[in-house]
Design a protein around this motif. Structure first.
Motif, mmCIF file in Angstrom:
data_model
loop_
_atom_site.group_PDB
_atom_site.id
_atom_site.type_symbol
_atom_site.label_atom_id
_atom_site.label_comp_id
_atom_site.label_asym_id
_atom_site.label_seq_id
_atom_site.Cartn_x
_atom_site.Cartn_y
_atom_site.Cartn_z
ATOM 1 N N ARG A 103 -70.375 -7.856 59.856
ATOM 2 C CA ARG A 103 -71.594 -8.569 59.458
ATOM 3 C C ARG A 103 -72.466 -7.753 58.504
ATOM 4 O O ARG A 103 -73.060 -8.291 57.572
ATOM 5 N N SER A 104 -72.535 -6.445 58.736
ATOM 6 C CA SER A 104 -73.376 -5.603 57.883
ATOM 7 C C SER A 104 -72.746 -5.342 56.525
ATOM 8 O O SER A 104 -73.411 -4.807 55.626
ATOM 9 N N PHE A 105 -71.482 -5.703 56.363
ATOM 10 C CA PHE A 105 -70.792 -5.440 55.106
ATOM 11 C C PHE A 105 -71.372 -6.251 53.957
ATOM 12 O O PHE A 105 -71.519 -5.738 52.836
ATOM 13 N N PHE A 106 -71.721 -7.516 54.199
ATOM 14 C CA PHE A 106 -72.057 -8.401 53.080
ATOM 15 C C PHE A 106 -73.350 -8.007 52.358
ATOM 16 O O PHE A 106 -73.368 -7.981 51.125
ATOM 17 N N PRO A 107 -74.459 -7.667 53.051
ATOM 18 C CA PRO A 107 -75.626 -7.184 52.300
ATOM 19 C C PRO A 107 -75.314 -5.917 51.505
ATOM 20 O O PRO A 107 -75.774 -5.771 50.362
#
Length: 531
Positions: free
Chosen positions: A27-31
């Motif tokens: 989840r934290s990858f996209f930002p």
């Protein structure tokens, strides 16, 4: 036949933590990925589902999530097409290389990486993991609750490399038949999942057990046929749509305006769950929103055919986009005459074949350490090269069907899943059939494209696909199965810089070669000596 077809790829990527090899929630990858692309000056936008970022969209690449947040997916292309010249496949290779490099760079900063397996080999397949990792796409809930599909069977990041290759309407069915005929060879060459949930499976491509498991107890019995090759090759588009949408099947939910079937908006279910062709022939139909139960009325349209073209799970699909939407009457007029090819030729902006047989395969450190750098450099693009070469070889189906007739596809496919290249049926080994498939593909490629077959050539020369290499390494490890497998995950996590070969560069004025391909090639080629 299109001599210069459109080309693309949909590549799924299992991700793992660098410290212990366990599955990674991205989840934290996209930002972070959005910021990485923006800092480089790329034109990109965020894709969101409510307040959750679930992807980044650029000009030629969409980086998003597949079924779960531990399984990233990059949709790359489209490049090429009629009049585009002969460098489109090399351009696609450049785009794949750049995307993998970007993804690995950002994941590395987060303590994670892409793993060279076609499913995470130690991720538990449990209800808890499913609820934690599942992407927030409403259709997944419908599949489980409305159709009885065991969608959780893929939550361990079962991943494929899906080439997409343009075809004419007249050639689409023949191209699909060729993909289905050659699927056992592609499965054997790219088998890369001998483990599940930290244990040996006894299979070389456990990934493909997902379909019989997912469809084991469906609400609609006809759903079981959607992953089973029919008894005869498809004869026409009418035959294909009759098989997928005709009597004995139940239509999928329909996306509401502004949504797609795997999108994050509303979905409508038609009352009575008719087969799609019956729905399309009828007048306005009563339906309801699957989230709110609000009543709806749906007016059948050929646009609904467009929305439901995903509704089968074979090793290949015919995909299409309408430039001018036919009327329902014109569709059924062509259907009655078995002339849908003519209708689609005049109405579609494009058609392509989506390949689904190849297990995800990436340039891990072992491949990067080989003396021939083309093996690692071609690992991720080679399924696209194979599919293009086969489609551009007009007699490939006739010759290959002499090796293996259509009636043997199902059994030979099971041999590939279980034994990889060691599979055999009626005296034909999968290694010999794979050699024939590869030779046919090479004959359909231009000389400057044939380097992209280096990975499957290496597999045949060594007799080891990704699964075979993993099993051999597993035997050298100490500890229990899970401990040994997690060690393997860390060993098979991609490490940059990734290799990229010196390509035959198109003239600087060429509009078909990515503008920075030459720079990418030179920069990555300098790194080959360090692997």
């Amino acid at each position: 036949m299109q001599r210069n077809p459109t080309l693309g790829a949909e590549i799924e990527m299992p991700v793992a933590r660098l410290d212990d090899g366990s599955t990674y929630d991205a989840r934290s990858f996209f930002p972070a990925f959005l910021n990485h692309r923006l800092a480089r000056g790329d034109r990109v936008t965020a894709l969101n589902a409510g307040d959750q970022m679930i992807g980044v969209e650029g000009d030629l690449v969409i980086t998003s999530v597949d079924n779960g947040f531990n399984n990233l997916e990059s949709a790359i292309g489209v490049v090429g097409g009629p009049g585009s010249g002969t460098f489109s496949l090399n351009r696609l290779a450049s785009l794949i290389h750049r995307e993998l490099t970007d993804v690995c760079d950002v994941l590395g900063e987060l303590g994670a990486g892409v793993v060279n397996f076609s499913e995470h080999p130690a991720c538990p397949v449990t209800e808890q993991v499913y609820r934690e990792m599942r992407a927030p796409k409403p259709i997944y809930g419908y599949w489980r609750e409305g159709r009885g599909w065991r969608h959780e069977q893929g939550i361990d990041a079962k991943a494929q490399n899906g080439p997409t290759t343009g075809v004419t309407a007249a050639d689409a069915v023949a191209a699909l038949n060729l993909v289905l005929l050659t699927a056992p060879a592609l499965i054997a060459l790219y088998a890369n999942s001998p483990f599940e949930n930290g244990e040996l499976t006894g299979l070389k491509e456990n990934r493909l057990t997902i379909w019989p498991r997912m469809f084991a107890e469906p609400v609609f019995p006809g759903d079981r046929t959607f992953h089973q090759v029919p008894d005869q090759p498809f004869r026409s588009l009418r035959d294909y749509f009759q098989w997928m949408f005709g009597a004995g099947t139940a239509m999928q939910v329909l996306p509401l305006p502004g949504n797609s079937y795997k999108g994050f908006g509303g979905l409508a279910r038609v009352e009575g769950d008719p087969d799609f062709l019956t729905f399309l022939r009828g007048g306005p139909a009563r339906a309801f929103d699957i989230e709110t139960n609000a009543p709806l009325e749906l007016v059948p349209s050929v646009d609904h055919l467009d929305k439901l073209q995903f509704s089968q799970f074979l090793d290949g699909r015919i995909r299409f986009a309408f430039a001018e939407l036919p009327t329902v009457d014109s569709f059924f007029e062509a259907f009655a005459k078995d002339a849908l090819e003519d209708l689609f030729a005049s109405s579609c902006s494009g058609l392509y074949i989506e390949g689904r047989a190849c297990g995800a395969t990436f340039p891990d450190p072992e491949l990067c350490g080989l003396s021939n750098p083309l093996v690692a450099a071609s690992a991720a693009v080679s399924p696209s090269a194979l599919q293009k070469g086969l489609q551009l070889n007009p007699d490939a189906y006739r010759r290959l069907s002499r090796f293996m007739p259509w009636r043997d596809i199902r059994m030979m496919r099971e041999e590939a899943i279980r034994h990889g290249l060691g599979g055999t049926l009626n005296g034909l080994t999968l290694k010999r059939f794979s050699e024939a498939v590869l030779d046919e593909a090479e004959a359909g490629l231009a000389p400057a494209e044939r380097w992209m077959l280096a990975y499957p050539r290496h597999v045949l020369a060594t007799g080891q696909n990704g699964a075979d290499r993993a099993l051999a390494a597993f035997e050298t490890q100490s500890g229990d199965s899970r401990t040994r497998i997690l060690k393997l995950v860390r060993r098979r996590t991609l490490q940059g810089p990734l290799p990229c070969p010196v390509l035959a560069i198109a003239p600087a004025s060429s509009s078909v070669f990515h503008k920075d391909s030459a720079n990418l090639v030179k920069a990555r080629s300098r790194a080959l000596g360090s692997h």
